[in-house]
Design a protein around this motif. Structure first.
Motif, PDB file in Angstrom:
ATOM      1  N   THR A 204      33.248  35.752  42.120  1.00 42.96           N
ATOM      2  CA  THR A 204      34.365  34.821  42.133  1.00 42.96           C
ATOM      3  C   THR A 204      35.382  35.311  43.155  1.00 42.96           C
ATOM      4  O   THR A 204      35.429  36.499  43.486  1.00 42.96           O
ATOM      5  N   TRP A 205      36.179  34.370  43.648  1.00 47.08           N
ATOM      6  CA  TRP A 205      37.222  34.744  44.601  1.00 47.08           C
ATOM      7  C   TRP A 205      38.142  35.819  44.018  1.00 47.08           C
ATOM      8  O   TRP A 205      38.419  36.829  44.660  1.00 47.08           O
ATOM      9  N   SER A 206      38.614  35.615  42.782  1.00 47.73           N
ATOM     10  CA  SER A 206      39.547  36.566  42.176  1.00 47.73           C
ATOM     11  C   SER A 206      38.930  37.949  42.032  1.00 47.73           C
ATOM     12  O   SER A 206      39.591  38.968  42.286  1.00 47.73           O
ATOM     13  N   SER A 207      37.670  37.989  41.625  1.00 45.17           N
ATOM     14  CA  SER A 207      37.012  39.276  41.436  1.00 45.17           C
ATOM     15  C   SER A 207      36.894  40.029  42.757  1.00 45.17           C
ATOM     16  O   SER A 207      37.190  41.237  42.831  1.00 45.17           O
ATOM     17  N   TYR A 208      36.475  39.345  43.802  1.00 46.76           N
ATOM     18  CA  TYR A 208      36.335  39.988  45.108  1.00 46.76           C
ATOM     19  C   TYR A 208      37.693  40.426  45.628  1.00 46.76           C
ATOM     20  O   TYR A 208      37.858  41.549  46.131  1.00 46.76           O
ATOM     21  N   PHE A 209      38.703  39.565  45.508  1.00 43.49           N
ATOM     22  CA  PHE A 209      40.055  39.881  45.951  1.00 43.49           C
ATOM     23  C   PHE A 209      40.591  41.120  45.232  1.00 43.49           C
ATOM     24  O   PHE A 209      41.136  42.031  45.858  1.00 43.49           O
ATOM     25  N   ASN A 210      40.433  41.150  43.914  1.00 47.68           N
ATOM     26  CA  ASN A 210      40.969  42.266  43.127  1.00 47.68           C
ATOM     27  C   ASN A 210      40.319  43.587  43.527  1.00 47.68           C
ATOM     28  O   ASN A 210      40.998  44.608  43.704  1.00 47.68           O
ATOM     29  N   THR A 211      39.007  43.562  43.688  1.00 47.51           N
ATOM     30  CA  THR A 211      38.271  44.795  43.980  1.00 47.51           C
ATOM     31  C   THR A 211      38.534  45.299  45.394  1.00 47.51           C
ATOM     32  O   THR A 211      38.722  46.503  45.613  1.00 47.51           O
ATOM     33  N   LYS A 212      38.544  44.392  46.350  1.00 44.67           N
ATOM     34  CA  LYS A 212      38.588  44.780  47.757  1.00 44.67           C
ATOM     35  C   LYS A 212      39.996  44.932  48.328  1.00 44.67           C
ATOM     36  O   LYS A 212      40.179  45.608  49.347  1.00 44.67           O
ATOM     37  N   LEU A 213      40.990  44.319  47.684  1.00 45.79           N
ATOM     38  CA  LEU A 213      42.349  44.391  48.237  1.00 45.79           C
ATOM     39  C   LEU A 213      43.373  44.798  47.183  1.00 45.79           C
ATOM     40  O   LEU A 213      43.977  45.861  47.286  1.00 45.79           O
ATOM     41  N   ARG A 214      43.549  43.972  46.158  1.00 42.09           N
ATOM     42  CA  ARG A 214      44.636  44.203  45.199  1.00 42.09           C
ATOM     43  C   ARG A 214      44.627  45.611  44.614  1.00 42.09           C
ATOM     44  O   ARG A 214      45.623  46.341  44.692  1.00 42.09           O
ATOM     45  N   ASP A 215      43.503  46.000  44.039  1.00 43.75           N
ATOM     46  CA  ASP A 215      43.441  47.288  43.339  1.00 43.75           C
ATOM     47  C   ASP A 215      43.500  48.479  44.289  1.00 43.75           C
ATOM     48  O   ASP A 215      43.960  49.558  43.915  1.00 43.75           O
ATOM     49  N   LYS A 216      43.063  48.291  45.527  1.00 43.70           N
ATOM     50  CA  LYS A 216      43.036  49.400  46.484  1.00 43.70           C
ATOM     51  C   LYS A 216      44.428  49.798  46.963  1.00 43.70           C
ATOM     52  O   LYS A 216      44.624  50.929  47.424  1.00 43.70           O
ATOM     53  N   ILE A 217      45.391  48.880  46.888  1.00 45.81           N
ATOM     54  CA  ILE A 217      46.743  49.227  47.336  1.00 45.81           C
ATOM     55  C   ILE A 217      47.745  49.207  46.177  1.00 45.81           C
ATOM     56  O   ILE A 217      48.945  49.343  46.395  1.00 45.81           O
ATOM     57  N   GLY A 218      47.236  49.031  44.953  1.00 45.80           N
ATOM     58  CA  GLY A 218      48.097  49.138  43.783  1.00 45.80           C
ATOM     59  C   GLY A 218      48.948  47.928  43.492  1.00 45.80           C
ATOM     60  O   GLY A 218      49.986  48.037  42.825  1.00 45.80           O
ATOM     61  N   MET A 219      48.525  46.766  43.968  1.00 49.17           N
ATOM     62  CA  MET A 219      49.247  45.536  43.644  1.00 49.17           C
ATOM     63  C   MET A 219      48.974  45.134  42.203  1.00 49.17           C
ATOM     64  O   MET A 219      47.965  45.509  41.613  1.00 49.17           O
TER      65      MET A 219
END
Length: 361
Positions: A204-219
């Motif tokens: 899903t878009w949200s899953s990919y976004f969270n794993t690859k961007l959000r979680d990596k920079i602590g958002m």
């Protein structure tokens, strides 16, 4: 003989008296070379974020209150300035606070741009490929030949050629106006890139976004469906974290989240029609610009009071991320519409930068 010896003695005596002692030339003390302050990245998960005072920067303290007064007057909810990653100003207004979420509106387009770049560097897609390669044909009402002209890069650059009179993105609403690449128009169809990434990644878009961007920079934050669009909501500090990633061309500490070459493309002119638009990023300091819902071309920089190298994520009701590489600075503003106009771009930007400039000019 005695006379000769006396003469020689006189000469030696006079010579020794006239000889000056030569002291060594002193070596000048070298001027200390200023040590450049290292870029700071806030720790992930700790809530700790280093600060730097106005006084330490040598900025004008007397310009702070006029800026805060203006922000409060203009319906702001939050405001942050980062320099070298450290918080210089962080202020909240109108009952908003550091833990409250707010929507990014179209400023969140830059999140989609960034994640598209991540998917490309992972070999999942190529932005030069046609959109239908990833989500199938029939996603518009155009003929197959017309639809096949539209690439992912066209969606990133806002020159798909699709009718921009509506924000709807169902096939019936995506009708032909011009061949892809020949007309710039601000359009909600960029959201199809989220479908492209989801299809290409098998997530899903949200899953990919969270794993690859959000979680990596602590958002923190989440995507919420709103009408025809998927809108991101987060705290102001999370928006600032993304701004810091952008300031460092996709790098977070030692981790290159998104390829620097792609990020440079994204934050430079992406097509020949609107000089002030990259891959869903707005660009300041160009010779001309177009505005949303208009085919008119305006001369000069979008925000005359802003730095020429500034690039921006701009959203409805004046959601703002300003990134200024020359000053190693990120500025965030969230809130309600500053004025009666709800456009992403308004006179608010220029007046706001006049007041920000007063801090250090």
């Amino acid at each position: 003989m005695k006379a000769i010896l006396l003469a020689l003695s006189s000469i030696l005596f006079l010579t020794s008296c006239s000889t000056e002692t030569v002291l060594p030339t002193p070596i000048p003390t070298p001027t200390p070379i200023p040590v450049e302050e290292a870029m700071y990245y806030p720790t992930i998960g700790s809530g700790i974020w280093e600060t730097k005072s106005i006084q330490t920067l040598g900025w004008n303290q007397s310009a702070v209150q006029p800026l805060l007064d203006y922000l409060a007057l203009k319906n702001s909810k939050s405001f942050i300035i980062l320099v070298n990653g450290r918080i210089v100003m962080e202020n909240y207004f109108n009952s908003h606070n550091a833990t409250a979420n707010w929507y990014w509106a179209s400023a969140g387009k830059t999140l989609t741009s960034t994640v598209t770049g991540i998917a490309q560097q992972e070999g999942l897609l190529n932005i030069n490929n046609k959109v239908s390669q990833y989500i199938g044909t029939g996603w518009t009402s155009e003929t197959l030949a017309q639809e096949n002209l539209i690439t992912c890069k066209n969606l990133l650059s806002m020159n798909s050629g699709l009718d921009d009179s509506t924000d709807a993105v169902d096939p019936a609403s995506l009708t032909y106006t011009a061949d892809a690449g020949t007309r710039w128009a601000y359009h909600n169809v960029y959201v199809k890139l989220q479908d492209v990434v989801a299809s290409a990644s098998g997530q899903t878009w949200s899953s990919y976004f969270n794993t690859k961007l959000r979680d990596k920079i602590g958002m923190d934050g989440t995507w919420i469906q709103s009408g025809n669009n998927s809108v991101y909501w987060s705290t102001t500090r999370s928006m600032a974290r993304f701004g810091l990633l952008a300031l460092n061309k996709g790098k977070w500490n030692s981790d290159q989240i998104v390829n620097e070459n792609y990020f440079n493309e994204a934050t430079n002119t992406s097509q020949t029609i609107n000089q002030s638009y990259g891959y869903l990023w707005w660009l300041n300091g160009k010779s001309s610009f177009h505005l949303p819902q208009s085919q008119l071309q305006f001369s000069g920089s979008i925000i005359p009071n802003g730095a020429n190298d500034m690039f921006m994520a701009l959203g409805k009701n004046d959601q703002k991320i300003y990134v200024i590489p020359s000053k190693k600075m990120v500025v965030i503003r969230m809130g309600d519409a500053a004025d009666t106009s709800n456009l992403a771009l308004s006179d608010f930007d220029n007046v706001l930068w006049q007041k920000i400039n007063a801090l250090y000019q």
